[in-house]
Design a protein around this motif. Structure first.
Motif, PDB file in Angstrom:
ATOM      1  N   THR A  77     -10.969   8.955  -3.849  1.00 13.08           N
ATOM      2  CA  THR A  77     -12.695   8.493  -4.279  1.00 13.08           C
ATOM      3  C   THR A  77     -13.885   8.331  -3.160  1.00 13.08           C
ATOM      4  O   THR A  77     -14.598   8.427  -3.331  1.00 13.08           O
ATOM      5  N   SER A 108       0.609  -1.152  -0.279  1.00 10.90           N
ATOM      6  CA  SER A 108      -0.145   0.046  -0.638  1.00 10.90           C
ATOM      7  C   SER A 108       0.777   1.358   0.140  1.00 10.90           C
ATOM      8  O   SER A 108       0.085   2.226  -0.047  1.00 10.90           O
ATOM      9  N   ALA A 135      -6.735   0.426   0.325  1.00 10.97           N
ATOM     10  CA  ALA A 135      -8.249   0.598   1.063  1.00 10.97           C
ATOM     11  C   ALA A 135      -8.802  -0.342   1.500  1.00 10.97           C
ATOM     12  O   ALA A 135      -9.155   0.162   2.673  1.00 10.97           O
ATOM     13  N   GLU A 163       1.958   2.381  -7.777  1.00  9.00           N
ATOM     14  CA  GLU A 163       1.360   1.552  -8.960  1.00  9.00           C
ATOM     15  C   GLU A 163       1.999   0.857  -9.658  1.00  9.00           C
ATOM     16  O   GLU A 163       2.292  -0.636  -9.657  1.00  9.00           O
ATOM     17  N   PHE A 187     -13.069  -0.873  -6.476  1.00  9.31           N
ATOM     18  CA  PHE A 187     -11.861  -1.237  -7.082  1.00  9.31           C
ATOM     19  C   PHE A 187     -11.924  -1.997  -8.538  1.00  9.31           C
ATOM     20  O   PHE A 187     -10.428  -1.624  -8.648  1.00  9.31           O
ATOM     21  N   ASP A 237       1.261   7.581  -2.578  1.00  4.58           N
ATOM     22  CA  ASP A 237      -0.157   7.775  -3.006  1.00  4.58           C
ATOM     23  C   ASP A 237      -1.305   7.009  -3.285  1.00  4.58           C
ATOM     24  O   ASP A 237      -2.785   6.927  -3.502  1.00  4.58           O
ATOM     25  N   GLY A 238      -1.263   5.545  -2.994  1.00  8.12           N
ATOM     26  CA  GLY A 238      -1.790   4.813  -2.416  1.00  8.12           C
ATOM     27  C   GLY A 238      -3.801   5.712  -1.986  1.00  8.12           C
ATOM     28  O   GLY A 238      -4.450   4.841  -2.247  1.00  8.12           O
ATOM     29  N   TYR A 239      -2.814   6.137  -0.542  1.00  7.00           N
ATOM     30  CA  TYR A 239      -3.766   6.035  -0.211  1.00  7.00           C
ATOM     31  C   TYR A 239      -4.454   7.616   0.360  1.00  7.00           C
ATOM     32  O   TYR A 239      -5.747   8.296   0.251  1.00  7.00           O
ATOM     33  N   ARG A 240      -3.692   8.665  -1.105  1.00  8.77           N
ATOM     34  CA  ARG A 240      -4.481   9.879  -1.265  1.00  8.77           C
ATOM     35  C   ARG A 240      -5.318   9.460  -2.316  1.00  8.77           C
ATOM     36  O   ARG A 240      -6.313   9.802  -2.302  1.00  8.77           O
ATOM     37  N   SER A 241      -4.882   8.604  -3.220  1.00 11.60           N
ATOM     38  CA  SER A 241      -5.920   7.369  -4.688  1.00 11.60           C
ATOM     39  C   SER A 241      -7.370   7.155  -3.507  1.00 11.60           C
ATOM     40  O   SER A 241      -8.265   7.919  -4.069  1.00 11.60           O
ATOM     41  N   PHE A 242      -7.469   7.175  -2.282  1.00 15.62           N
ATOM     42  CA  PHE A 242      -8.092   6.178  -2.109  1.00 15.62           C
ATOM     43  C   PHE A 242      -9.056   7.577  -1.044  1.00 15.62           C
ATOM     44  O   PHE A 242     -10.980   6.671  -1.699  1.00 15.62           O
ATOM     45  N   LYS A 254      -3.579   0.788  -4.482  1.00 13.29           N
ATOM     46  CA  LYS A 254      -4.561   1.283  -3.792  1.00 13.29           C
ATOM     47  C   LYS A 254      -5.547   0.400  -3.741  1.00 13.29           C
ATOM     48  O   LYS A 254      -6.183   0.522  -2.306  1.00 13.29           O
TER      49      LYS A 254
END
Length: 281
Positions: free
Chosen positions: A71, A42, A252, A46, A238, A63-68, A248
């Motif tokens: 949403t 996580s 999540a 990517e 997702f 970045d994965g947490y920001r993207s999550f 991501k």
């Protein structure tokens, strides 16, 4: 001679204990390793998360947490918390007096009652999905959080009754007789005498019901849309036609798992104590 035999026996016991401890650590590590791998993934980008073989030393990023969080997961998480907490409270309020009646003050043919509770878990959930859907559609309860609360309560009630009955069966009869002599009624006895004695059992039953409700997917996936969507249903979004974004998804999944992990760690001592107490006969 007897001393030497005792020393050899002691060494064998210590060796056997060390072997079992080592095996327990290995099994525990195997269970925890996927979770640790998910947590590490996580924090990767990517392109690093999609590498085969994976790059453990890849640079870390959020970045994965920001993207999550971009949403908008908060409504789904709030729905899961509402359904899980309220259904768990209802389960305990209903299961506690039922378990009392089946253990301390046994009703007639209490074994048949217990079997009836157990038989409700024998039907596959998917077999009752269509009738429930048609009923919810006819009364206008589709995509309604209260429908999930009622379903989760009925789903977890048999488990809670069976668990609490095991704990209540260990309550000393003497304290109940003393409460009766002092003039305590049924409600006062349950609240002030029985409940404090079986607190570990109540905590363990509540935690298990909370986990089952939080992780439930089938009912929530079919019976909700956007208003009452829960966190597990939100996670399924997702998986898209564009592919699976591992970083991501891992971020999540870790965030959605946190309430269950926090509840488990917070009630760990009572859970272990309660399950151990329920197993003693």
């Amino acid at each position: 001679m007897s001393t030497q035999v005792a020393m050899v026996t002691g060494r064998k016991k210590r060796g056997g204990g060390l072997a079992l401890s080592g095996l327990a650590w290995i099994v525990g590590t195997l269970f925890v390793l996927p979770v640790l791998w998910m947590a590490l993934t996580s924090f990767h980008a990517e392109e690093d998360a999609a590498k085969n073989p994976p790059d453990i030393a890849a640079p870390l990023t959020l970045d994965g947490y920001r993207s999550f969080f971009d949403t908008g997961p908060w409504p789904s998480i709030a729905n899961s918390l509402t359904a899980s907490i309220l259904s768990t409270v209802l389960v305990i309020l209903l299961a506690f007096p039922a378990a009392y009646a089946l253990s301390i003050k046994p009703v007639k043919k209490w074994t048949d009652v217990l079997f009836f509770f157990l038989s409700t878990k024998m039907l596959p959930v998917v077999a009752g999905l269509l009738p429930i859907y048609l009923f919810a559609q006819s009364v206008g309860l589709l995509d309604n959080i209260w429908l999930l609360i009622v379903l989760y309560t009925s789903m977890n009630l048999p488990i809670a009754v069976w668990m609490l009955r095991s704990f209540l069966a260990e309550v000393p009869v003497e304290i109940l007789e003393a409460a009766s002599v002092d003039g305590a009624g049924l409600v006062r006895t349950l609240r002030s005498v029985v409940a404090p004695v079986v607190t570990p059992g109540i905590a363990s039953a509540a935690l298990i019901c909370f986990i089952f409700s939080w992780n439930e997917l089938l009912f929530a996936r079919v019976l909700t849309g956007t208003v009452a969507q829960t966190a597990p249903v939100f996670l399924t979004g997702f998986v898209t036609s564009q592919g699976l974004f591992l970083a991501k998804v891992c971020a999540a999944s870790l965030v959605v798992s946190l309430p269950v992990l926090i509840a488990g760690f917070a009630a760990q001592d009572k859970l272990v104590q309660g399950l151990s107490l329920g197993a003693v006969k």
